[in-house]
Design a protein around this motif. Structure first.
Motif, PDB file in Angstrom:
ATOM      1  N   PHE B 525       0.840  -1.202   0.000  1.00 13.29           N
ATOM      2  CA  PHE B 525       0.000   0.000   0.000  1.00 13.29           C
ATOM      3  C   PHE B 525       0.874   1.251   0.000  1.00 13.29           C
ATOM      4  N   ARG B 526       1.886   1.232   0.861  1.00 12.99           N
ATOM      5  CA  ARG B 526       2.779   2.400   0.925  1.00 12.99           C
ATOM      6  C   ARG B 526       3.517   2.602  -0.396  1.00 12.99           C
ATOM      7  N   LYS B 527       3.781   1.516  -1.077  1.00 12.11           N
ATOM      8  CA  LYS B 527       4.474   1.614  -2.360  1.00 12.11           C
ATOM      9  C   LYS B 527       3.523   2.134  -3.452  1.00 12.11           C
ATOM     10  N   ALA B 528       2.287   1.629  -3.442  1.00  9.08           N
ATOM     11  CA  ALA B 528       1.348   1.967  -4.523  1.00  9.08           C
ATOM     12  C   ALA B 528       0.724   3.358  -4.356  1.00  9.08           C
ATOM     13  N   ALA B 529       0.455   3.730  -3.126  1.00  8.59           N
ATOM     14  CA  ALA B 529      -0.313   4.963  -2.890  1.00  8.59           C
ATOM     15  C   ALA B 529       0.310   6.199  -3.541  1.00  8.59           C
ATOM     16  N   PRO B 530       1.626   6.393  -3.468  1.00  8.29           N
ATOM     17  CA  PRO B 530       2.181   7.613  -4.085  1.00  8.29           C
ATOM     18  C   PRO B 530       2.378   7.494  -5.591  1.00  8.29           C
ATOM     19  N   MET B 531       2.059   6.332  -6.155  1.00  7.21           N
ATOM     20  CA  MET B 531       2.285   6.147  -7.601  1.00  7.21           C
ATOM     21  C   MET B 531       1.114   6.688  -8.406  1.00  7.21           C
ATOM     22  N   SER B 532       1.435   7.196  -9.591  1.00  2.15           N
ATOM     23  CA  SER B 532       0.375   7.567 -10.522  1.00  2.15           C
ATOM     24  C   SER B 532      -0.093   6.298 -11.232  1.00  2.15           C
ATOM     25  N   ALA B 533      -1.263   6.422 -11.867  1.00  5.72           N
ATOM     26  CA  ALA B 533      -1.836   5.247 -12.530  1.00  5.72           C
ATOM     27  C   ALA B 533      -0.846   4.678 -13.543  1.00  5.72           C
ATOM     28  N   SER B 534      -0.633   3.394 -13.464  1.00  5.10           N
ATOM     29  CA  SER B 534       0.304   2.725 -14.373  1.00  5.10           C
ATOM     30  C   SER B 534       0.038   1.227 -14.267  1.00  5.10           C
ATOM     31  N   PRO B 535       0.503   0.449 -15.230  1.00  4.68           N
ATOM     32  CA  PRO B 535       0.326  -1.001 -15.138  1.00  4.68           C
ATOM     33  C   PRO B 535       0.939  -1.576 -13.859  1.00  4.68           C
ATOM     34  N   GLU B 536       2.068  -0.973 -13.446  1.00 13.02           N
ATOM     35  CA  GLU B 536       2.723  -1.473 -12.224  1.00 13.02           C
ATOM     36  C   GLU B 536       1.809  -1.261 -11.013  1.00 13.02           C
TER      37      GLU B 536
END
Lengths: 317, 597
Positions: B525-536
């Protein structure tokens, strides 16, 4: 004892009653009433934020201090602000109470008047077919659900499936015409659901009075039905009638109006009270519960005075 | 005979008095009457947490951004802001410019009673209010720990005259936001009613009563509000911005029948007056629509048989299609039942064996839950059932068909119970919490039926009722409820808003009412939350979704389908998702006739 001394004595005995009633209702509200802390906290609050909210809402203050403040608020009618909307509670009540009174009064009065007429008529013709018809219809009326009555009347009188004569909702009252327009269907609903109970009550009352010696004597003297019912029966049954009428007022205002206000979109105090219960709005609830209790005590006080005036036996005692 | 005459005269008089309210006028109606199925609380944006309060707040106040009227999926567009923000390379500094010349409505709160210009300082003040304990604000959680220096500002006494590094006005029309870490959902949060701009003068002038004296710069201003309705008047000073179909994401294929072309080039808001009726009872709402006393409703499920010719997809019956438009809208969120994992009877356990048996029990309960019947019974069969917690409205929705969590397998559930040593005697008592209402009780009874079918003793499925939702919410926030049936309406269209419901640090009293604690999930969650929409990021969210399914955390999931019905006298496309109230400014009655033809 003269009247003034009687009033003073009654007023003095009412004070501890008011204190007791407000204390109990305040206690119930504080310890068993709704808690708005979590609703006000938003999502993911910390314990510190919850403590801040409890502080802001005054939940962390000692019970006695809160109760004394509340008594002060009741005395000055400065009842604080609604936790939900921020509106001053006294203004909220003064805005909504007259609407509710105007909404329920016609139905209440007409329901009782109709019940009284039907009850007297049935009692006068006791055990005849007319009595049986009135009694049967009354029982049927008592079995009617208020909710079903309201929905049916709305469909029949307010929509294209029926006559579409009245509005389904609203309270844009600016003159007698608009008042009658908006109050007609709610009034009819109230009459339909109360007239059964009222008729049964008044019938039983009149039957009891008709069997009394003074009525038989009046009959023997040749008194006609109108004179007999109005002069000898009604006058002597005034005490229970007034008791029923006056004690109904606070309850019908607070609880009886809720359904009507919800279904017809009428901004009265019943709906406000319901919203306060579901939304945990303690300032509004405390005010409504306490004022209702005080209203009941005042009704009791008024009843004592009226009994004294209409019943010589009470006056003499 | 005489009495009958009097009665007839009185009835005629009563009916005659109401001619101004006779419905279904053929000419363009001057007032749009919108039925809302709930009552708003505070109109102060900082406290407007319910969908009903937000609905009003975004019409009375301005936000920097909003969602395009017609775009699906939802897309952000500038509202009071001149453009989308300039974002620094590290994603932590946002610069936003306001449109000049926007004014607050005239109000006695201002020195000369004349509304002044809206500035960047108003935004800074409005955001600070969320962190001032005195405000009792309900939206601060959106930005908790996000703005640089805000925590210190609050700790130092929440002095509004003291600057906060994280939210500053560079000049009258420029805002600078500095974040502690990247937060790509920030712009979504700035489209929320919570982020609306309020003038400090009005907050200080009205004090607690600011909640009922809105002083904003939105398209409407409040004429009156009570427990039954709010009356809004057009704000004549609202900035003049021509309506552009293309800019709002118009799709002629899906939206051509609504007559929206007639709005092109005109300046919203189009209606002079809007009445919002608060009608909580389904029957009353339906009667009000049919009588013409309101022009829009969320259709009660009880009327679906009458209104819909077919349910999937919902299609309006011919007898209604002459008078009404219909739109079926998928809820942006879900209904679900969480297991309280701090409860030792079915939650976490220090003992590995018990831990395993409890997990198996939860999985068996999930397998015994028949979502299709729940859907048919309570959601008219038009809800969308899915696995896990990611609903179909988010781009991360798993379309691969993994339906393990939503699959109904009572025989498998029984096997799981037996294989893990549970017997009718040893199975724990299940306490199913709900606020007192007929529907909730019926849902409980259905749940009890499902559990009986997998061998759970009836006496061990018990209701735990609460007088109101407020009490229920408080109870499960205090960890006092074992099975928590609730719903989540997303604040913004980003899966982060769903996944935070199971993030460990958000455990009760936070939104993670399951008290799910999985370090691996939290790390993702901590890794994904700051990411912009992307396949990753999509992969990360789908992995987390699978973790929730595997750990049997919650009985999920279903998104309700709302059937919206409105009079053809109005040109509009109503919306209930993501601060849906924005559409009110685009409601029009003048072109409705064209739409009909």
């Amino acid at each position: 004892m003269n009247l003034l001394a009687y009033i003073v004595r009654k007023a003095l005995t009412a004070i501890p009653l008011v204190l007791g009633v407000t204390l109990i209702s305040f206690f119930l509200m504080v310890y068993h009433g709704p808690d708005r802390t979590y609703l006000s906290a938003g999502k993911n609050p910390t314990e510190q934020q919850l403590a801040e909210i409890r502080h802001q809402l005054g939940y962390d203050r000692p019970f006695l201090a809160r109760y004394i403040d509340f008594l002060g608020e009741l005395t000055t009618l400065e009842l604080g602000h609604s936790d939900a909307t921020g509106e001053p509670v006294s203004r909220l009540i003064s805005r909504t109470l007259p609407v509710t009174v105007a909404l329920v009064l016609p139905g209440f009065l007409l329901g009782n008047l109709l019940g009284w007429i039907l009850g007297m008529y049935a009692a006068w013709h006791r055990d005849q077919w007319i009595d049986r018809v009135v009694t049967t219809v009354s029982v049927a009326g008592m079995s009617l659900s208020f909710l079903v009555t309201v929905i049916l009347l709305q469909v029949i009188l307010c929509t294209p499936w029926g006559f579409n004569l009245f509005p389904t909702r609203g309270w844009d009252v600016h003159d007698m015409g608009s008042y009658l327009h908006y109050v007609a269907v709610p009034t009819l609903s109230l009459i339909l659901v109360t007239v059964g109970y009222n008729t049964r009550f008044y019938r039983a009352l009149v039957i009891e009075e008709l069997a009394r010696d003074h009525v038989l004597t009046a009959r023997a003297y040749g008194a006609g039905p109108i004179a007999l019912l109005l002069t000898h029966v009604l006058k002597n049954s005034l005490a229970p009638i007034l008791t029923r009428l006056l004690f109904s007022v606070p309850l019908i205002i607070i609880t009886g109006s809720l359904l009507l206000e919800s279904f017809f979109g009428i901004p009265g105090i019943g709906k406000v009270t319901f919203d306060a219960i579901t939304g945990g709005d303690q300032p509004v609830l405390k005010a409504v519960v306490s004022l209702t209790a005080i209203m009941l005590i005042m009704v009791q006080f008024a009843m004592d005075l009226i009994y004294r005036q209409i019943d010589p036996a009470v006056r003499a005692s | 005979m005489h009495l009958w005459r009097i009665l007839v005269v009185v009835c005629c008089a009563l009916v005659g008095c109401g001619t101004e309210n006779t419905p279904s006028e053929l000419s363009a109606p001057a007032v749009y009457r919108h039925a809302m199925d709930g009552v708003p609380g505070s109109l102060d944006p900082a406290r407007a947490s319910s969908v009903y309060s937000k609905f009003l707040a975004v019409n009375l106040y301005d936000t920097l951004y909003r969602y395009r009227y017609l775009s699906r999926p939802y897309e952000l567009t500038p509202n009071l802001a001149e453009s989308l923000p300039e974002i620094s390379a590290d994603g932590q500094i946002y610069t936003i410019r306001l449109k000049p010349g926007t004014r607050f409505i005239d109000d006695p709160a201002f020195p000369d009673g004349r509304g002044r210009e809206v500035t960047a300082h108003d935004f800074v003040y409005s955001i600070k209010r969320h962190f001032d304990p005195g405000t009792l604000a309900e939206g601060g959680w959106l930005w908790q720990g996000r703005f640089k220096g805000m925590t210190d500002w609050k700790a130092a006494g929440a002095d509004y005259d003291r600057e906060v590094d994280g939210v500053r006005a560079l000049d009258e029309h420029t805002i600078r936001i500095e974040l502690n870490m990247p937060f790509p959902q920030l712009v979504h949060t700035l489209a929320q009613g919570f982020a609306a701009l309020v003038p400090r003068e009005a907050v200080e002038y009205y004090g607690e009563e600011f909640s009922i004296h809105p002083v904003g710069s939105g398209p409407f201003k409040l004429r009156s509000i009570d427990s039954a309705r709010a009356v809004l008047d057009r704000n004549p000073d609202f900035r003049k911005e021509p309506f552009k179909l293309a800019g709002e994401g118009y799709d002629p294929g899906r939206q051509g029948q609504f007559g929206l072309q007639s709005l092109e080039g005109r300046h919203p808001p189009f209606m002079e007056r809007i009445d919002i009726e608060f009608i909580t009872e389904d029957a009353a709402r339906w009667n009000a629509l049919r009588s013409g006393d309101v022009h829009f409703i969320k259709t009660p499920a009880a009327q679906f048989d009458q209104v819909l010719e077919q349910r999937r997809p919902p299609l309006l019956a011919p007898e209604f299609s002459a008078d009404y438009h219909l739109a079926a809208e998928q809820e942006s969120g879900l209904v679900y039942t969480n297991f309280n994992l701090t409860n030792p009877h079915l939650g976490y356990s220090e003992e590995p064996d018990r831990e395993q048996r409890n997990r198996a029990l939860r999985c068996a309960i999930i397998q015994g839950f028949d979502w299709q019947r729940r859907n048919n019974t309570f959601f008219s069969g038009i809800g969308e059932i899915f696995s896990g917690v990611l609903p179909p409205t988010v781009p991360e929705f798993d379309t691969s068909g993994n339906a393990q969590a939503a699959s109904f397998d009572p025989a498998g559930a029984q096997r799981l119970i037996e294989a893990n040593g549970w017997t009718p005697e040893t199975l724990p008592i299940l306490e199913y919490g709900f606020p007192s209402s007929v529907t909730e009780r019926q849902m409980f009874e259905q749940f009890r039926g499902f559990m009986e079918a997998i061998g759970y003793p009836r006496g061990k499925i018990q209701p735990l009722t609460f007088a109101s939702f407020a009490e229920y919410y408080a109870a499960y926030s205090r960890n006092e409820v074992m099975l928590i049936t609730t719903s989540w309406t997303m604040d913004y269209p980003d899966a982060e808003n769903i996944m935070q419901l199971f993030y460990g640090p958000n455990a009760a009293p936070g939104a993670n009412s399951a008290n799910y604690a999985n370090p691996h999930f939290d790390e993702l969650f901590r890794k994904a939350a700051p990411m912009s929409a992307s396949p990753e990021r999509t992969h990360l969210y789908q992995t987390m979704n699978q973790m929730l399914i595997d750990d049997c955390v919650s009985i999920t999931g279903l998104s309700r389908t709302l059937v919206l019905l409105w009079s053809k006298q109005f040109t509009m496309l109503p919306d209930r998702s993501f601060v849906g109230g924005y559409f009110l400014r685009f409601v029009d009655s003048s072109g409705a006739k064209t739409a009909d033809q």
